[in-house]
Write an enzyme that holds these catalytic residues in place. Structure first.
Site, short mmCIF file in Angstrom:
data_model
loop_
_atom_site.label_atom_id
_atom_site.label_comp_id
_atom_site.label_asym_id
_atom_site.label_seq_id
_atom_site.Cartn_x
_atom_site.Cartn_y
_atom_site.Cartn_z
N ILE A 176 0.83 -1.20 0.00
CA ILE A 176 0.00 0.00 0.00
C ILE A 176 0.87 1.25 0.00
O ILE A 176 0.58 2.24 -0.68
CB ILE A 176 -0.92 0.02 1.23
CG1 ILE A 176 -1.65 -1.31 1.39
CG2 ILE A 176 -1.93 1.16 1.13
CD1 ILE A 176 -2.43 -1.44 2.67
N GLU A 177 1.95 1.21 0.76
CA GLU A 177 2.78 2.40 0.91
C GLU A 177 3.59 2.73 -0.35
O GLU A 177 3.70 3.89 -0.72
CB GLU A 177 3.74 2.21 2.09
CG GLU A 177 3.09 2.19 3.45
CD GLU A 177 2.52 3.55 3.83
OE1 GLU A 177 3.06 4.57 3.37
OE2 GLU A 177 1.52 3.57 4.57
N SER A 178 4.18 1.72 -0.98
CA SER A 178 5.15 1.99 -2.05
C SER A 178 5.03 1.07 -3.25
O SER A 178 5.83 1.16 -4.18
CB SER A 178 6.57 1.88 -1.50
OG SER A 178 6.83 0.54 -1.05
#
Length: 452
Positions: A176-178
């Site tokens: 989700i983050e990267s």
């Protein structure tokens, strides 16, 4: 200590070629009209530190009255954009998949989530369903890439999660983050797989300065993320609240808990959280579903174009430029940068041990040639006048001046080498050697060096 990792070369290529800024969107205006809501860049993980030090009873503006209805069966444009950022950089051209676009009954998605051997609650509802379909129906080739890249990154995450006794499901947070891009940077300043902001990274022991950014170091950033997640769990004792706090900060989660009458459950405080955080946990659940059941939806793992490459790490206390390694060991700078993304200016600072990741067949050569590699182009690449420098200053002898340990004298009419040598207490032979003179002939205005 040397650590050997199997790096899929094709994954490294993806990270280098497609590393782009990862930016999330959040709602900036209060409005009941979806179309009128303004999207602005939002910090992902930096608010963790900023908000975590805000007292829980701090007064803030009320949350927007608009929030998503559970009755919506499809994602709004805003929600789609909330998910898109985490997949944007991935190449989608290579994977050939017999993709099945059939939408399954809710009972199948629910049963599959319940069947996962998980500690974190992964409940099913219409919002989770919408994000699952966004992954497996609308973005199958990005999921194919993530499935292939997870073969490299998930074992690293799992080793660290096991070390801190954390649930393996958290390995999907970097998706989700990267989107598993170790070189991802956001406009807000977050960086790396786990999208730490500088303050957060430093708080958890990551070195961040002009030369080194350990947020890009997969091993160190993962260890820091595990310590952060563990510390948040000690506060909330609920993993969905921890995941929400990772996105919006503990301050915002604390305020939502108070507005919900003290309820400490994500789905109970859901309407009181920032919009992006309301989406964040359902996306996390959907990402776990996609990584576990992608193949059941006809999604294959993206193929590997090149042979895999075995790498090794070696530690050195010497100041070193990657170009010195590149030109001596015949490794491209692009490859060295992919293997060592934490060195933002291609320089290992030295002084204390720093890890250098190399193809394993080059490690022995580096050890054998280390002294010559470090000396190679050192003055132009790494020394950069770091030694003591004498300030230029005028001497008392006929306007001569001295800089960096050398005296400079401008020849005047009537000067001879013998007279100048006598004046500066040296010999004519020395003057000729220092200045590359082949005869005693000199001219007015010529500058001489006196190296003593």
């Amino acid at each position: 200590m040397k650590k050997i990792f199997l790096i899929l070369l094709s994954l490294c290529s993806i990270a280098a070629l497609h590393a782009q800024e990862v930016v999330t969107d959040s709602i900036a205006k209060d409005s009941t009209d979806v179309e009128s809501l303004e999207l602005v860049p939002m910090q992902v993980a930096d608010s963790v530190v900023a908000d975590s030090i805000v007292p829980a009873d701090t007064i803030i503006a009320p949350i927007p009255p608009f929030y998503l209805s559970w009755n919506d069966s499809a994602l709004s444009d805003i929600e789609m954009r909330s998910l898109e950022w985490s997949l944007r950089w991935l190449d989608t051209t290579d994977c050939v998949s017999l993709h099945d676009t059939v939408i399954l009954p809710d009972s199948v998605y629910k049963a599959r989530l319940q069947a996962l051997p998980c500690v974190i609650e992964l409940p099913y509802n219409e919002r989770v369903r919408a994000f699952i379909l966004r992954y497996v129906r609308n973005k199958p080739k990005q999921v194919a890439r993530l499935m292939r890249m997870s073969e490299y990154y998930f074992p690293i995450f799992e080793e660290a999660l096991a070390r801190y006794n954390l649930p393996y499901e958290l390995r999907c947070v970097p998706i989700i983050e990267s989107a598993l891009n170790p070189m991802a940077r956001s406009h807000a300043g977050a960086a790396g797989l786990w999208q730490f902001m500088p303050a957060t990274g430093k708080l958890f022991g990551l070195e961040i300065n002009s030369l080194v950014d350990e947020r890009m170091d997969v091993l160190k950033a993962t260890d820091a993320a595990c310590r952060f997640l563990s510390s948040m769990y000690s506060v909330y004792q609920d993993w969905n609240l921890v995941i929400a706090a990772y996105n919006c900060g503990s301050g915002n989660v604390n305020k939502a808990i108070r507005r919900a009458g003290g309820k400490r459950d994500f789905w109970s405080i859901y309407p009181y959280l920032p919009l992006e955080t309301r989406n964040y946990v359902p996306i996390f659940i959907a990402a776990n579903y996609a990584m576990n059941y992608g193949q059941e939806h006809g999604i294959c793992k993206a193929p590997i174009a090149d042979k895999s490459m075995i790498t090794d790490t070696i530690r050195t206390t010497q100041r070193l430029h990657l170009q010195q390694v590149s030109e001596n060991l015949y490794i491209s700078m692009d490859e060295l940068r992919r293997l060592n993304p934490q060195y933002s200016r291609d320089i290992l600072p030295g002084g204390t041990p720093y890890a250098l990741c190399l193809p394993s067949d080059k490690v022995g050569l580096f050890i054998d040639q280390q002294d010559s590699i470090i000396a190679y182009k050192a003055d132009s690449l790494i020394n950069n006048r770091r030694a003591e420098i004498d300030m230029a200053k005028v001497t008392s002898i006929n306007g001569a001046y001295r800089a960096n340990g050398v005296t400079y004298y401008k020849i005047k009419r009537g000067d001879t080498l013998g007279g100048i040598a006598k004046r500066f207490h040296c010999t004519v032979k020395q003057l000729k050697q220092w200045n590359g003179l082949k005869s005693d002939n000199i001219r007015e205005g010529q500058k001489l060096k006196i190296c003593k």
